[in-house]
Design a protein around this motif. Structure first.
Motif, PDB file in Angstrom:
ATOM      1  N   PRO A 197      14.143 -47.245  24.046  1.00 36.82           N
ATOM      2  CA  PRO A 197      13.766 -46.050  23.499  1.00 36.82           C
ATOM      3  C   PRO A 197      14.084 -45.770  22.070  1.00 36.82           C
ATOM      4  O   PRO A 197      15.078 -46.262  21.485  1.00 36.82           O
ATOM      5  CB  PRO A 197      14.558 -45.072  24.591  1.00 36.82           C
ATOM      6  CG  PRO A 197      14.863 -45.877  25.597  1.00 36.82           C
ATOM      7  CD  PRO A 197      14.970 -47.048  25.069  1.00 36.82           C
ATOM      8  N   ASN A 239      17.191 -41.260  31.040  1.00 38.35           N
ATOM      9  CA  ASN A 239      16.102 -40.128  30.602  1.00 38.35           C
ATOM     10  C   ASN A 239      15.424 -40.686  29.240  1.00 38.35           C
ATOM     11  O   ASN A 239      15.397 -39.708  28.339  1.00 38.35           O
ATOM     12  CB  ASN A 239      16.648 -38.781  30.282  1.00 38.35           C
ATOM     13  CG  ASN A 239      16.901 -38.112  32.039  1.00 38.35           C
ATOM     14  OD1 ASN A 239      15.823 -37.678  32.330  1.00 38.35           O
ATOM     15  ND2 ASN A 239      18.032 -38.261  32.310  1.00 38.35           N
ATOM     16  N   ASN A 240      15.404 -41.941  29.088  1.00 39.00           N
ATOM     17  CA  ASN A 240      14.546 -42.271  27.954  1.00 39.00           C
ATOM     18  C   ASN A 240      15.071 -42.291  26.802  1.00 39.00           C
ATOM     19  O   ASN A 240      14.589 -41.988  25.644  1.00 39.00           O
ATOM     20  CB  ASN A 240      13.047 -41.786  27.939  1.00 39.00           C
ATOM     21  CG  ASN A 240      12.222 -42.782  27.089  1.00 39.00           C
ATOM     22  OD1 ASN A 240      12.321 -43.998  27.045  1.00 39.00           O
ATOM     23  ND2 ASN A 240      11.200 -42.171  26.610  1.00 39.00           N
ATOM     24  N   TRP A 241      16.591 -42.251  26.847  1.00 37.64           N
ATOM     25  CA  TRP A 241      17.354 -42.443  25.400  1.00 37.64           C
ATOM     26  C   TRP A 241      17.973 -43.815  25.115  1.00 37.64           C
ATOM     27  O   TRP A 241      18.332 -44.427  26.188  1.00 37.64           O
ATOM     28  CB  TRP A 241      18.450 -41.237  25.345  1.00 37.64           C
ATOM     29  CG  TRP A 241      17.872 -40.129  25.227  1.00 37.64           C
ATOM     30  CD1 TRP A 241      17.407 -39.076  26.364  1.00 37.64           C
ATOM     31  CD2 TRP A 241      18.051 -39.232  23.786  1.00 37.64           C
ATOM     32  NE1 TRP A 241      16.996 -37.976  25.264  1.00 37.64           N
ATOM     33  CE2 TRP A 241      17.453 -37.674  24.027  1.00 37.64           C
ATOM     34  CE3 TRP A 241      18.650 -39.527  22.567  1.00 37.64           C
ATOM     35  CZ2 TRP A 241      17.521 -36.869  23.039  1.00 37.64           C
ATOM     36  CZ3 TRP A 241      18.711 -38.382  21.515  1.00 37.64           C
ATOM     37  CH2 TRP A 241      18.105 -37.224  21.864  1.00 37.64           C
TER      38      TRP A 241
END
Length: 313
Positions: free
Chosen positions: A6, A30-32
């Protein structure tokens, strides 16, 4: 094979601790692109950084170039702060100010985790604009840390939170979960504080707030300054212990409520309830009901496994 990393980068200090683990997990899922750092317990999962080593701090921030830094590392045990004031001040104040300065240098949004103990507990609920008046050295060092952060980084955020619990590695990791053995071993009576009003807060909820705040900030540079987050169930330690007993169908008649103010240790505020409406108005927040959260956190530490059948079926 190309791994899709990400593009949003977050650095978490104190990632080995109770809150830090939850924050790392929340961003990671959560896409970090999340990097956690710790000190004593860091390897192999996290980067080992001594936050008092300003060169090491500079290097990791300049190498990783995070968009967001969540600063969870702190000496948060009031009685330890009283007995080791210099070490506590180094970590809670000096290291926080330096981290804020380094964050500003790379344009990273810093979230500094603070505490409800900056207030004296005499006139709750407290808004972000209310004047702090810490009763103990822990509250004083965290308040000084807030000032050091905001002086060194105008765009930073301070997030004040109360007593935490969650998925602990040891029961002693949280002032809430540490009571479980006293609840479970009902053959001897246990005195429980029934004076101080607390608002137990799940670390997963705080982690969600940190991520939501970071994502809101990515879209809106005016998101900065001081914020409050807290669970909304008011409970003394005695009431928490009874709720824990109830969650696991355990007896609670051996728990004895003590209604006098504490005599030993660092002074505690009677009721430092935080007003969370500022974050709520931004559409930020999550609250896990105490009974659900505490059951999830404590069932691995249940001694008499026969109880599990009744709890989970």
């Amino acid at each position: 094979e190309d791994v899709d990393i990400p593009s949003r980068r977050v650095l978490i200090t104190g990632a080995t601790g109770l809150l830090g683990r939850a924050v790392f997990k929340e961003f990671n899922e959560n896409n970090w692109n999340a990097v956690g750092c710790g000190y004593r317990r860091a390897q192999p999962r996290f980067e080992q950084i001594n936050l008092l080593d300003s060169i090491a701090v500079h290097d990791i921030i300049h190498d990783f170039q995070p968009h967001v830094i969540v600063h969870c590392a702190a000496e948060r045990r009031p009685d330890v702060v009283e007995s080791q004031p210099d070490a506590a001040s180094q970590l809670n104040v000096a290291a926080s100010g330096n981290l804020a300065k380094e964050a500003a240098g790379v344009g990273a949004f810093l979230i500094y985790i603070s505490t409800d103990y900056v207030f004296d507990g005499t006139s709750p609920p407290y808004k972000e604009t209310d004047t702090p008046n810490p009763l103990n050295l822990y509250g004083k060092t965290k308040l000084e840390g807030e000032k050091a952060v905001l002086e060194n980084n105008q765009g930073a955020a301070v997030l004040r939170i109360p007593v935490l619990y969650g998925e602990v590695e040891r029961l002693e990791e949280s002032a809430v979960t540490v009571m479980f053995d006293k609840v479970q071993f009902s053959n001897k009576s246990a005195n429980m504080d029934h004076w101080q009003q607390r608002f137990p807060t799940n670390v997963k909820d705080v982690a969600t707030v940190c991520r939501q705040l970071a994502e809101k900030r990515m879209l809106d540079p005016s998101v900065k300054g001081t914020f409050h987050w807290s669970g909304n169930e008011r409970m003394t330690k005695y009431e928490m212990a009874c709720a824990i007993a109830d969650a696991f169908n355990l007896p609670s008649s051996h728990l004895r409520p003590i209604t006098d103010g504490p005599v030993v240790g660092a002074l505690r505020p009677r009721n430092a309830q935080l007003d969370c409406s500022k974050l709520e108005m931004l559409g930020i927040g999550q609250r896990t009901p105490f009974r659900a959260g505490i059951k999830e956190s404590l069932w691995p530490f249940l001694v008499d496994k026969r109880w599990r059948q009744t709890v989970f079926h």
